[in-house]
Design an enzyme around this catalytic site. Structure first.
Site, PDB file in Angstrom:
ATOM      1  N   HIS A 584     -14.755  -6.281 -14.859  1.00  0.00           N
ATOM      2  CA  HIS A 584     -13.570  -6.529 -14.023  1.00  0.00           C
ATOM      3  C   HIS A 584     -13.997  -7.026 -12.638  1.00  0.00           C
ATOM      4  CE1 HIS A 584      -9.500  -5.307 -12.352  1.00  0.00           C
ATOM      5  NE2 HIS A 584     -10.239  -5.245 -11.254  1.00  0.00           N
ATOM      6  N   GLU A 585     -14.944  -6.328 -12.017  1.00  0.00           N
ATOM      7  CA  GLU A 585     -15.363  -6.711 -10.655  1.00  0.00           C
ATOM      8  C   GLU A 585     -16.107  -8.047 -10.655  1.00  0.00           C
ATOM      9  OE1 GLU A 585     -13.965  -5.284  -8.323  1.00  0.00           O
ATOM     10  OE2 GLU A 585     -13.311  -3.486  -9.371  1.00  0.00           O
ATOM     11  N   HIS A 588     -13.612 -10.793 -10.796  1.00  0.00           N
ATOM     12  CA  HIS A 588     -12.892 -11.042  -9.535  1.00  0.00           C
ATOM     13  C   HIS A 588     -13.509 -12.214  -8.762  1.00  0.00           C
ATOM     14  CE1 HIS A 588      -9.544  -8.463  -9.100  1.00  0.00           C
ATOM     15  NE2 HIS A 588     -10.209  -7.320  -9.122  1.00  0.00           N
ATOM     16  N   GLU A 647      -5.723  -9.446 -10.669  1.00  0.00           N
ATOM     17  CA  GLU A 647      -6.109  -8.199 -11.338  1.00  0.00           C
ATOM     18  C   GLU A 647      -6.000  -8.322 -12.853  1.00  0.00           C
ATOM     19  OE1 GLU A 647      -7.550  -5.669  -9.981  1.00  0.00           O
ATOM     20  OE2 GLU A 647      -7.356  -6.424  -7.933  1.00  0.00           O
ATOM     21  N   ASP A 651      -8.929  -7.750 -15.480  1.00  0.00           N
ATOM     22  CA  ASP A 651      -8.832  -6.772 -16.584  1.00  0.00           C
ATOM     23  C   ASP A 651      -9.192  -7.415 -17.919  1.00  0.00           C
ATOM     24  OD1 ASP A 651      -8.081  -4.637 -15.026  1.00  0.00           O
ATOM     25  OD2 ASP A 651      -5.958  -4.690 -15.551  1.00  0.00           O
ATOM     26  N   HIS A 712      -1.984  -4.622  -8.585  1.00  0.00           N
ATOM     27  CA  HIS A 712      -2.327  -4.214  -9.955  1.00  0.00           C
ATOM     28  C   HIS A 712      -1.050  -4.025 -10.763  1.00  0.00           C
ATOM     29  CE1 HIS A 712      -5.554  -2.679  -7.310  1.00  0.00           C
ATOM     30  NE2 HIS A 712      -6.373  -3.014  -8.300  1.00  0.00           N
ATOM     31  N   ARG A 718      -1.349  -2.476 -17.970  1.00  0.00           N
ATOM     32  CA  ARG A 718      -2.765  -2.867 -17.957  1.00  0.00           C
ATOM     33  C   ARG A 718      -3.351  -2.658 -19.352  1.00  0.00           C
ATOM     34  NH1 ARG A 718      -5.720  -1.155 -12.307  1.00  0.00           N
ATOM     35  NH2 ARG A 718      -7.173  -2.726 -13.057  1.00  0.00           N
TER      36      ARG A 718
END
Length: 750
Positions: A584-585, A588, A647, A651, A712, A718
């Site tokens: 996920h990071e 980004h 986000e 995800d 988010h 999610r």
């Protein structure tokens, strides 16, 4: 020499002569054979059982993991119909949102548990504590010292008000006291430079997006007193919040006038505070919507102060507003002199244009009423019980909570937020397993590699852009656990807080000291280079981060625990937990915002025109998908697919990368033992653990709030949105085509 003197005495026993031996009977022989056979069988069974492996892990860690997963899930729900209910149905039945919480979920439970650790370490005095830690503990003690806080009433605030030109509604003869010395430049600058409170105009020092080694002055639209501009419609679901907001203002003004022994005219209080609301409503309508601020290229408008004066002239209280004087009022507090040639990045030119006609309509008194109120409202909860209680109805309207957070929790969080490195040191010494760092480093390497390999699969991206994407992915710097310095370098940590000195019976003054310290530190950066090695988060945090300006990913110690991670739990759970967070990071760096920054953290367009166009087209699929989810807790409102896009991209990308990395792990190391009591294989457990991270629910008031303010998607979406796009999920759970969790149309960006 004759007999030895130490000779032993021997007793002579006369034994009878044995009789003639008898033969065994057939029955005895049969029984003996049977016993022998049974013994052989028993020994064989024991030997076999001792070496038999049923493929199920029976360690205490596996049993704990299985128990957690089973407790949280509802196995009676069909996973392909609603995976949120399947994964979290048990959790929802067992948990009620605490009266002090606006939402409650597995994430929040981890944060609650972390706060308990912080409480324990902050309230324990130790003679060997270094000075920085002593200060953190003193700040904590001042915060929980409710008797001292209550005994002072509103006095600490009353002493402060003259420093910000007072609060007209709570001041007799305000015009005579302050009118002659009041200027808009000074009044707006004073709140900003001293206390970091930006009202009407948001001037701040930050990284220059296009040259990320330098700092630059930015001018932006301000934040509002209510959670978002939508609230200022003051109708329907927002009506209660608007009413509570004005009542909150009136209550505090009344309390101050009572304490100052001033006459109270209820009509006048209502008149002035409704005027504040009217002004703030106009300010809110002038601000741009979040969905119009998503493109950092469009947001960035660099110009000189002279050009700002020319392009955005303002008139306040009948006088022209000097941008140069205003900026110098702020920067002179840290001995920095500004000329008209100073470069400034304007993030909100449309807001500044719309601000002009608004400000001409209101008097100095009206403007100061708003500015002082916006500062006061932040400080009310740091005063006595009476002041705190004036906020109750407002808190309920925004968050749905009927009780205040426990004092010790609020204080542990406050100290952690203001002294993150001192508190981080205490936390890692008490609760962090150091070996986690190496395991997570290895996971990052695996998932980064998968991200790079996955670029080859993308048909929408050309080779030139793929090469640059790979370079950026390889350049991402990682930070895991905590900075070593906070534990190993006492002098550095002490120096960080050198200027701070707290008094245990003056909590309010300690807060003001922190505001001044933090704002001064930020303003001083204007003439300093950006420290790209600086961590963007403290250690005692249950979260993870990506910084586009630093091209840095951070996994603080606080998130490196179950269900996200444990060196002892099954790898399927680690990949579905922290593995997904790592992916996920990393993603980004390539979402709708991060993709605009290059490997060095500079705002540079490194995409070919065709790839950029294709990216937007791929992203649009997710905008529609998530924008079609309606949230019953928020009155049936639809999610904002644009504001949550970054986000959602992260995800979806993160889950796919973590799953592929787990498949690689199995190929290399073989299948893991199954967990007891669960009729699920490890591919299924990967997705189950991912989903259970997001088990939780919201109060309706906070759902209305977060659907407008949170970037988010809510936890249930999610889970559902990401898994609907995952062919691997549908394969693992054998979901038939066009079932709810396996729609034919799937969105994929990375």
């Amino acid at each position: 020499m004759g007999k030895s003197e130490s000779q032993m005495d021997i007793t002579d026993i006369n034994t009878p002569k044995p009789k003639k031996k008898q033969r065994w009977t057939p029955l005895e022989i049969s029984l003996s054979v049977l016993v022998l056979l049974l013994t052989i069988i028993a020994v064989t069974m024991i030997a076999l059982y001792a070496t038999y492996d049923d493929g199920i892990c029976k360690s205490s860690d596996c049993i704990k993991s299985a128990a957690r997963l089973i407790q949280n899930m509802d196995a009676t729900t069909e996973p392909c119909t609603d995976f949120f209910k399947y994964a979290c149905g048990g959790w929802l039945k067992r948990n009620v949102i605490p009266e002090t919480s606006s939402r409650y979920g597995n994430f929040d439970i981890l944060r609650d548990e972390l706060e308990v650790v912080l409480k324990d370490v902050l309230q324990e005095p130790k003679t060997e504590d270094i000075v920085a830690v002593q200060k953190a503990k003193a700040l904590y003690r001042s915060c929980i010292n409710e008797s001292a806080i209550d005994s002072r009433g509103g006095e600490p605030l009353l002493k402060l008000l003259p420093d910000i030109y007072g609060w007209p509604v709570a001041t007799e003869n305000w015009e005579q006291k302050y009118g002659a010395s009041w200027t808009a430049e000074k009044a707006i600058a004073q709140l900003n430079s001293k206390y970091g409170k930006k009202v009407l105009i948001n001037l701040f020092v930050g990284t220059d997006d296009k040259n990320s080694v330098n700092h630059v002055i930015h001018i932006d639209q301000p934040r509002l007193g209510l959670p978002s501009r939508d609230y200022y419609e003051c109708t329907g679901i927002y009506k209660e919040a608007c009413t509570a907001y004005v009542d909150f203002m009136i209550s505090v003004a009344r309390l101050i006038r009572q304490e100052e022994r001033l006459p109270i005219d209820e009509n006048q209080l209502a008149l002035e505070m409704n005027k504040v609301m009217e002004l703030e409503k106009e300010i809110a309508n002038a601000t741009a919507k979040p969905e119009d601020r998503n493109d950092p290229m469009l947001l960035y408008n660099k110009m000189t102060l002279a050009q700002i004066q020319n392009n955005f002239s303002l008139e306040i209280n009948g006088k022209p507003f000097s941008w140069l004087n205003f900026t110098n009022e702020i920067m002179s507090t840290v001995n920095i002199s500004i000329t008209n040639e100073e470069d400034v990045v304007v993030y909100a030119p449309e807001y500044l244009t719309k601000l002009k006609p608004i400000l001409t309509k209101y008097s100095a008194r009206d403007l100061q009423n708003l500015m002082s109120w916006r500062f006061i409202m932040d400080l009310v909860s740091s005063l006595s019980r009476t002041y705190k209680e004036s906020r109750n109805a407002f808190r309920k309207a925004l968050y749905g909570t009927t009780s205040e957070t426990a004092t010790w929790r609020r204080c542990a969080n406050y100290v952690n937020g203001n002294m993150e490195n001192a508190v981080g040191r205490l936390y890692v010494e008490a609760a962090f397993a150091g070996e986690s760092k190496h395991v997570v480093e290895d996971l990052i390497a695996q998932i980064r590699e998968v991200f790079i390999q996955t670029l080859d699969d993308l048909t929408w991206m050309d080779a030139e852009t793929k090469k640059r994407a790979e370079e950026k992915a390889l350049a991402i710097k990682e930070r895991i656990g905590y900075p070593d310095d906070i534990v190993s370098n006492d002098n550095k940590l002490n120096n960080e807080y050198l200027e701070l000195n707290y008094k245990e019976d003056e909590y309010f003054e300690n807060i003001i000291q922190n505001l001044k310290f933090s704002q001064s530190k930020q303003l001083k950066k204007l003439r300093e280079k950006v420290d790209k090695d600086e961590w963007i988060s403290g250690a005692a945090v249950v979260n993870a981060f990506y910084s586009s300006g630093r091209n840095q990913i951070v996994f603080p110690a606080g998130i490196l625990q179950p269900p996200f991670f444990s060196a002892q739990q099954s790898n399927s759970l680690n990949y579905g937990g922290i593995g997904m967070v790592i992916g996920h990071e990393i993603t980004h760096g390539f979402d709708d915002n991060g993709r605009n920054f290059n490997k060095d953290g500079d705002l540079v367009d490194w995409w070919t025109q065709q790839s950029a166009s294709n990216f937007k087209e791929q992203s649009q699929c997710m905008v529609y998908q998530y924008g079609n989810f309606s949230w019953d807790l928020a009155g049936g409102q639809h999610l904002n697919g644009i504001n949550t896009l970054g986000e959602n991209i992260a995800d979806n990308g993160g889950l796919g990368q973590a799953y592929r990395a787990y498949q690689n792990y199995i190929k290399k190391n073989g299948e893991e033992k199954l967990l007891p009591g669960l009729d699920l294989n490890h591919k299924q457990l990967f997705f189950l653990n991912f989903a259970q991270v997001w088990c939780g629910t919201y109060r309706p008031e906070y759902a209305v709030n977060s659907i407008k303010t949170d970037v988010h998607s809510p936890g249930n979406f999610r889970i559902i949105g990401t898994l609907q796009n995952s062919a691997e999920f549908s394969e693992a759970f054998h979901c038939r085509k066009n079932s709810y969790m396996n729609p034919e149309k799937k969105c994929r960006v990375w």
